[in-house]
Design an enzyme around this catalytic site. Structure first.
Site, PDB file in Angstrom:
ATOM      1  N   GLY A  42      34.908  40.509  47.783  1.00 45.72           N
ATOM      2  CA  GLY A  42      36.253  41.058  47.665  1.00 45.72           C
ATOM      3  C   GLY A  42      36.272  42.577  47.658  1.00 45.72           C
ATOM      4  O   GLY A  42      35.225  43.229  47.714  1.00 45.72           O
ATOM      5  N   ILE A  74      37.129  44.787  45.240  1.00 43.78           N
ATOM      6  CA  ILE A  74      36.480  45.363  44.067  1.00 43.78           C
ATOM      7  C   ILE A  74      35.018  44.945  44.007  1.00 43.78           C
ATOM      8  O   ILE A  74      34.127  45.766  43.761  1.00 43.78           O
ATOM      9  CB  ILE A  74      37.211  44.939  42.771  1.00 43.78           C
ATOM     10  CG1 ILE A  74      38.641  45.484  42.754  1.00 43.78           C
ATOM     11  CG2 ILE A  74      36.450  45.410  41.530  1.00 43.78           C
ATOM     12  CD1 ILE A  74      38.741  46.985  42.704  1.00 43.78           C
ATOM     13  N   ILE A 104      36.437  41.971  35.101  1.00 38.87           N
ATOM     14  CA  ILE A 104      37.429  42.794  35.776  1.00 38.87           C
ATOM     15  C   ILE A 104      38.798  42.183  35.505  1.00 38.87           C
ATOM     16  O   ILE A 104      39.112  41.096  35.993  1.00 38.87           O
ATOM     17  CB  ILE A 104      37.182  42.860  37.303  1.00 38.87           C
ATOM     18  CG1 ILE A 104      35.742  43.270  37.602  1.00 38.87           C
ATOM     19  CG2 ILE A 104      38.179  43.816  37.959  1.00 38.87           C
ATOM     20  CD1 ILE A 104      35.334  44.611  37.056  1.00 38.87           C
ATOM     21  N   LYS A 143      48.354  43.427  34.566  1.00 39.83           N
ATOM     22  CA  LYS A 143      49.313  42.316  34.559  1.00 39.83           C
ATOM     23  C   LYS A 143      49.036  41.317  33.447  1.00 39.83           C
ATOM     24  O   LYS A 143      49.843  40.404  33.190  1.00 39.83           O
ATOM     25  CB  LYS A 143      49.302  41.617  35.925  1.00 39.83           C
ATOM     26  CG  LYS A 143      49.852  42.494  37.046  1.00 39.83           C
ATOM     27  CD  LYS A 143      49.709  41.842  38.401  1.00 39.83           C
ATOM     28  CE  LYS A 143      50.358  42.695  39.485  1.00 39.83           C
ATOM     29  NZ  LYS A 143      49.737  44.012  39.622  1.00 39.83           N
ATOM     30  N   ASN A 202      46.873  48.651  40.110  1.00 38.53           N
ATOM     31  CA  ASN A 202      46.668  48.387  41.531  1.00 38.53           C
ATOM     32  C   ASN A 202      45.654  49.355  42.124  1.00 38.53           C
ATOM     33  O   ASN A 202      45.550  50.511  41.716  1.00 38.53           O
ATOM     34  CB  ASN A 202      47.995  48.536  42.285  1.00 38.53           C
ATOM     35  CG  ASN A 202      49.044  47.574  41.769  1.00 38.53           C
ATOM     36  OD1 ASN A 202      49.118  46.439  42.206  1.00 38.53           O
ATOM     37  ND2 ASN A 202      49.866  48.027  40.834  1.00 38.53           N
ATOM     38  N   GLY A 245      44.575  50.110  49.068  1.00 39.85           N
ATOM     39  CA  GLY A 245      43.835  49.601  50.216  1.00 39.85           C
ATOM     40  C   GLY A 245      43.119  48.296  49.995  1.00 39.85           C
ATOM     41  O   GLY A 245      42.405  47.828  50.879  1.00 39.85           O
ATOM     42  N   SER A 246      43.266  47.666  48.818  1.00 43.94           N
ATOM     43  CA  SER A 246      42.611  46.379  48.625  1.00 43.94           C
ATOM     44  C   SER A 246      43.324  45.319  49.451  1.00 43.94           C
ATOM     45  O   SER A 246      44.489  45.468  49.819  1.00 43.94           O
ATOM     46  CB  SER A 246      42.620  45.985  47.145  1.00 43.94           C
ATOM     47  OG  SER A 246      43.944  45.814  46.684  1.00 43.94           O
TER      48      SER A 246
END
Length: 608
Positions: free
Chosen positions: A288, A290, A402, A406, A443, A446-447
């Site tokens: 992913g 991250i 991680i 939220k 947030n 660019g993810s």
């Protein structure tokens, strides 16, 4: 013009200049009437000078230099070649005839050759730069920064054969540079004058050419430039200028990251190395956004073995190939596995015994998880439980979860499951030798699936750009800086903490959309429309980083804070998880009711 033709032309011009110089020097020495005796000497001196000077000019590579890029180096080489050539010629005439060339002829010859040969080169450059160049350019450029970076960019623009940009003015805040000229281009004002100068000179493109500028100052200048409608570009950083890498090819478009004005993250390299170097490190969700960046940055700290665990084979293959290419000596283990598969996860820990675990595997898309609550729970809750319990059972030293902003007072399934994941590791930490911590941030730019790539896609299609609500705000970080802080936070772990990253000032999503449209060369609301689609299920107008109970204390790093560990018993968490497990396949409203019991701060939203 070909190289050989250009070389032949230069040699011919130099021969004419040498003979002209010798003849006129003798004429001037004898007031226009050269005695017969000195006529023979002048012919011999001219022949020898022609041969010798051409040899010295060639030796100093003055026939292979590109004179449109000429600078001090070319002038020095020219001076050496002509001086040595004249002196050798003078000595050669004396060696052949035993008669000296008059000193006045020698000095005047040296002077004339320097002026005429050097002048011929620079005259052609002047004609190209000042007469032909502006006619070929199509757009006017304003360069911000009249220092070394700006001067280099302007010089290269002026020397380009097919220029699409022509520099017409400099901007600089240094009052001493005002009204000065650099490569013939005037410094016309400071940053406060940008708007007027753009209108006055019909500027099409603004280039920020101050590599030493801080991120905050860069963002401030961008804010001044945005209303002008000129396209914005920026040159690389100071290191590129020092290494001589600054060129037109290195100029890039201004990105959203530049608008944030965030200074680069500083990390305690020694502190990180102490818990990563020569250790077996496992990253879940390694394919992913991250997870893959975690792998890149952990590789810098020379782990004994880096384990890349992911469910998607393509993404794991991609990051594996990148790491093998960049760090050929690094020992890698790539593992295709699902964190929901408890037996598989425990087998991996039993065989490899990872000492440090970064758990990045998670479902993160809020609206999608609202419609698939069972999948969010299986992956984010029970997947985390499987990995965390395996780390506890097989003696991992540290476990870094991680998490997300939220998770605070969640209004979404995704946020609630991340909060439960935090509760799981905090409860485990009470009885485990493993140091369990979570890192919570907002947030990342660019993810995959984030708002910025989505906006860019909409802009590329001509719009409209859809924003959920005009007042919606979010915290943003770049992926590299978020990951650097995650790794740094891991070095502070004592057990049970939730680390909160300083996300800087919140950004209005509407303003972000408008900025992206401007940076793409369009005018928001005119060229590209913006529409409001309404808040989606599970979304908030703004995100929080702390619950009321957690408080906030500082750490050794000015961008990392720590929330007070919650008092959560493992038995209580296990009891609540059993209830969740029993309703996984029930109707979504039943699942939400149970989630609300597990996380009392969860605010349920309706699904349309």
């Amino acid at each position: 013009m070909s190289h050989e033709r250009r070389r032949s032309m230069l040699i011919f011009v130099d021969l004419v200049i040498i003979w002209f110089s010798v003849y006129t020097c003798y004429l001037l020495r004898f007031d226009g009437h050269i005695p017969p005796h000195f006529i023979n000497q002048s012919i011999l001196y001219g022949l020898i000078s022609a041969v010798v000077c051409l040899i010295t000019l060639n030796y100093f590579k003055l026939y292979t230099r590109v004179w449109q890029y000429a600078s001090v180096g070319e002038l020095v080489a020219l001076f050496k070649a002509i001086t040595i050539g004249v002196l050798i010629s003078y000595g050669a005439v004396f060696a052949v005839t035993f008669e000296r060339v008059p000193v006045s002829v020698l000095l005047r010859n040296l002077e004339t050759l320097l002026i005429l040969i050097g002048g011929s080169r620079f005259a052609w450059r002047l004609v190209r730069d000042r007469i032909y160049k502006p006619k070929q350019a199509h757009m006017n450029a304003l360069i911000i920064g009249a220092g070394d970076g700006g001067a280099m960019i302007a010089k290269e623009m002026l020397s380009q054969e097919e220029a699409s940009l022509y520099p017409v003015a400099f901007i600089d805040d240094d009052k001493n540079k005002l009204k000065q000229h650099i490569h013939g281009i005037p410094v016309v004002g400071s940053r406060k004058d940008i708007s007027n100068i753009v209108k006055l000179h019909n500027i099409d493109e603004i280039i920020i050419a101050i590599p030493s500028l801080s991120k905050r100052e860069t963002a401030d200048i961008i804010e001044i430039c945005k209303p002008t409608k000129a396209k914005l570009k920026i040159i690389p950083g100071l290191s590129d200028l020092i290494e001589g890498n600054v060129s037109i090819k290195e100029i890039r478009d201004v990105e959203v990251e530049d608008l944030l004005g965030r200074e680069p993250v500083s990390v305690d390299l020694e502190g990180i190395a102490n818990y990563v170097e020569n250790k077996t490190v496992l990253v879940t969700g390694a394919g992913g956004s991250i997870g893959s960046e975690l792998c890149r940055q952990i590789s810098l700290f020379k782990p004994k073995c880096l384990m890349l665990l992911g469910h998607g084979e393509n993404s794991i293959y991609t990051i594996e190939m990148e790491l093998r290419r960049t760090y050929p000596a690094l020992q890698l283990e790539t593992i295709i596995a699902d964190v929901q598969d408890r037996e598989r996860i425990h087998d991996i820990f039993r065989i490899h015994k990872p000492q440090v675990v970064f758990h990045a595997a998670a479902h993160k898309h809020v609206p999608l998880m609202e419609r698939n609550p069972a999948e969010a729970i299986k992956n984010n809750v029970f997947g985390t439980k499987n990995v965390a319990e395996a780390a506890d059972q097989y003696g991992s030293e540290r476990f870094v979860l991680i998490s997300s902003d939220k998770a605070v007072n969640p209004t979404s399934i995704m946020g609630t499951t991340k909060r439960i994941a935090e509760m799981i590791i905090q409860s485990l930490d009470k009885t485990s030798k493993t140091k369990f911590v979570a890192v919570r941030f907002g947030n990342v730019l660019g993810s995959r699936g984030s708002v910025i790539p989505f906006f860019k896609q909409q802009i590329a299609l001509g719009g409209p750009v859809t924003v959920t609500h005009p007042e919606m705000i979010r915290y943003f970080m770049t992926i590299p800086e978020a990951v650097q802080l995650v790794i740094q936070a891991g070095s502070f772990a004592q057990g049970g903490e939730i680390f909160i990253l300083d996300m800087g000032a919140p950004v209005r999503i509407l303003q972000l959309a408008e900025d992206l449209i401007r940076l793409s060369g369009f005018e928001p609301h005119m060229d590209i429309p913006i529409e409001f689609s309404g808040i989606r299920p599970g979304e908030k107008l703004y995100e929080e980083l702390l619950t009321k109970e957690e408080g906030l204390t500082s750490t050794k790093h000015d961008r990392i804070f720590v929330g007070r560990p919650s008092i959560i018993s493992r038995a209580q968490v296990e009891f609540e998880l059993k209830k969740l497990e029993n309703v996984l396949f029930e109707e979504p409203f039943v699942v939400r009711d149970v989630l609300a019991n597990v996380v009392p701060t969860y605010i349920k939203t309706k699904i349309s």
